[in-house]
Each structure stands twice: as structure tokens, then as C-alpha cells.
Write an enzyme that holds these catalytic residues in place. Structure first.
Site, mmCIF file in Angstrom:
data_model
loop_
_atom_site.group_PDB
_atom_site.id
_atom_site.type_symbol
_atom_site.label_atom_id
_atom_site.label_comp_id
_atom_site.label_asym_id
_atom_site.label_seq_id
_atom_site.Cartn_x
_atom_site.Cartn_y
_atom_site.Cartn_z
ATOM 1 N N ASP A 80 0.833 -1.187 0.000
ATOM 2 C CA ASP A 80 0.000 0.000 0.000
ATOM 3 C C ASP A 80 0.879 1.253 0.000
ATOM 4 O OD1 ASP A 80 -2.331 1.544 0.220
ATOM 5 O OD2 ASP A 80 -2.287 1.505 2.417
ATOM 6 N N HIS A 201 -9.613 5.050 -1.449
ATOM 7 C CA HIS A 201 -8.741 5.176 -0.289
ATOM 8 C C HIS A 201 -9.432 6.059 0.750
ATOM 9 C CE1 HIS A 201 -4.525 3.937 -1.865
ATOM 10 N NE2 HIS A 201 -5.467 3.295 -2.534
ATOM 11 N N THR A 226 -7.074 3.393 9.117
ATOM 12 C CA THR A 226 -7.105 4.215 10.327
ATOM 13 C C THR A 226 -8.037 3.657 11.397
ATOM 14 O OG1 THR A 226 -6.568 6.198 9.054
ATOM 15 C CG2 THR A 226 -7.545 6.526 11.218
#
Length: 275
Positions: A80, A201, A226
Site C-alpha cells: 500500500d 482510499h 485508520t
């Protein structure tokens, strides 16, 4: 097992999406695997440069592969936001199924050139390649502006031969100060202008109905990072504050369970859960 390129194309054709989850240690990896097993979902394990530096490239890949085997899951490993050709090459040599080169902050021509180079590098390995076009703010960066245009997307795809494209339609990495609003009409236009897999994203904090709307409009891969870190750390801090236990083998599993519940919901959100 189907290659990730074919799996993503299948998702594109069926109007579904894969949930691509970052992992940072044994516990967050375990949460991903437990959740995927519980809902019978395919797994795309993502590693960033910082996670690779933290765990070590070989160890991180072995953990991921062994975990997929132990839980009996269909899954792949993806780089990523690869920041350099050197790291991309290391990941290809380590057996990654998919790599992302992120030159999105560079001028269009440089982004094209770097992405085209990675496509050439990945071809002998059979690995799929993702790139990013437009401005998807990273942690600490200001939100707004720099959206991907259908014209630029079509030109970029034609010049690079990339398999997947992360597009800027109003999302951002990290948490949002205000409820985000994705430009679904722009996404539909990009979908119509290109034949590649489109990637969202910065899904952490985006309302689930909005993510599902984006999937219906053309997104086939949804990145989640996150919320995984945040949920684990909040649970861990709560456990540590309420206990004098020093055995991390007893404390850490209690912080895994909330992440499992989060991810079960996210797998269902994307439509990749088969039960």
C-alpha cells in the site's frame, strides 16, 4: 486460487468490492483473519512502508501467508502506497501479489512514467499494479481540491497499462473533521471513461451507505486502515487502565475483539461477506 487481478475484475463486473485491510502487528492481523473467517470473506492484506520497516519485510509476509493458511482463507498481500521503485522491487521479490506505486503528488508526466515502470517490473511476477491519480489527502494534509477527472484517468490508464486506480473523489486518509461527501457523479464518469478497477482510499469514517453508493457507482476495492489502528489502541488503552495485568498475552487479545467486530461490519458493507 484466483489471482488478485482476476478477483478484482470479477468484483468490477459484479458490482461488489474487496475490503483491503492494513495490518500492523500480530494482533491486528489476527483481527482481520478472524473477521474474514466469521463472515466468509476474501482477504486483501495491505502493508505500508512503515509497517514493513516495523515488522521486517520477510517476517510480515510470512505472518500474512501463514495466517491465511491457518484460517483457510482466500487472500492476497498488497503493498500500500509504495513510495519508491526500490521498495516495489523488494516486495515483488518477496512474493507480493499486488503492489501500489504512489507518485500522485508528482506532476502528471512523472506519475505516468513511474507507474509505467512499475507495470513493466511487475509483469514477470504476474503481480497486479495499483496507482493513484489526483489529490487524496494523507494524514496531516489539508482536505479538498485536486479531484480526478475522467479525461485524466483515461489518459493515465492508456499511457501506463495500470490494473487498478485509486481516484480522488472526496475521500481522505485518516479521520474526517466533517462528514465527507463523495462525488458519485464524477466516479460514474471515471468508471465510464476507463476499464480499470477503481479504488477508494480513506474509507475510515465514511458512512456505510455512502461507501455502498460508491461501490454501486464503480469502486471495486475499499481500503481500510485508520479505524483498525484506532479501534485497537482505544481498546488496549481501556484494558491497561482498568487492570494491573502485566501478561500481554492476556491483555492484547481483549483489544482484538472490538477490531473483529468492526471488520465484520466492514466486510458486510462492501458486499464481500458470503454469510
Amino acid at each position: 486460487m484466483m489471482r488478485i487481478r482476476e478477483k478484482l475484475r470479477e468484483c468490477r463486473n459484479s458490482g461488489q468490492a474487496i475490503l483491503a485491510t492494513n495490518f500492523y502487528n500480530f494482533e491486528t492481523l489476527t483481527a482481520v483473519l478472524k473477521a474474514a473467517q466469521a463472515v466468509d470473506a476474501p482477504v486483501m492484506l495491505q502493508l505500508t512502508r512503515s509497517s514493513i520497516e516495523y515488522m521486517g519485510l520477510g517476517q510480515a509476509v510470512r505472518m500474512g501467508r501463514q495466517g491465511l493458511a491457518d484460517y483457510g482463507l482466500e487472500g492476497w498481500i498488497h503493498l500500500d502506497h509504495g513510495p519508491s521503485l526500490e521498495l516495489v522491487q523488494r516486495c515483488l521479490d518477496a512474493g507480493f501479489d499486488s503492489v501500489m506505486i504512489d507518485a500522485s503528488e508528482k506532476p502528471f508526466g512523472e506519475n505516468v512514467a513511474e507507474t509505467r515502470r512499475v507495470v513493466e517490473m511487475a509483469r514477470p511476477y504476474g503481480a497486479q499494479v495499483e496507482a493513484e491519480l489526483g489529490y487524496v489527502p494523507k494524514l496531516g494534509q489539508q482536505q479538498g481540491g485536486g479531484f480526478t477527472t475522467p479525461e485524466d484517468a483515461a489518459c493515465f490508464v492508456e499511457q501506463t497499462g495500470v490494473d487498478s486506480l485509486a481516484v480522488a473523489i472526496g475521500s481522505a486518509h485518516g479521520f474526517y473533521k466533517e462528514t465527507p461527501h463523495l462525488d458519485i457523479e464524477r466516479l460514474k464518469a471515471i468508471r465510464a471513461a476507463t476499464d480499470v478497477v477503481l479504488v477508494l482510499h480513506g474509507s475510515s469514517g465514511i458512512p456505510h451507505p455512502m461507501v455502498r453508493e460508491a461501490i454501486a457507482a464503480g469502486i471495486s476495492k475499499v481500503n481500510l486502515a485508520t479505524e483498525i489502528k484506532d479501534t485497537f489502541m482505544r481498546a488496549l488503552k481501556s484494558e491497561l487502565a482498568a487492570s494491573d495485568e502485566i501478561d500481554l498475552r492476556k491483555v492484547f487479545p481483549r483489544a482484538v475483539d472490538p477490531v473483529v467486530k468492526l471488520l465484520e461490519e466492514k466486510y458486510r458493507m462492501t458486499g464481500s461477506a458470503r454469510r
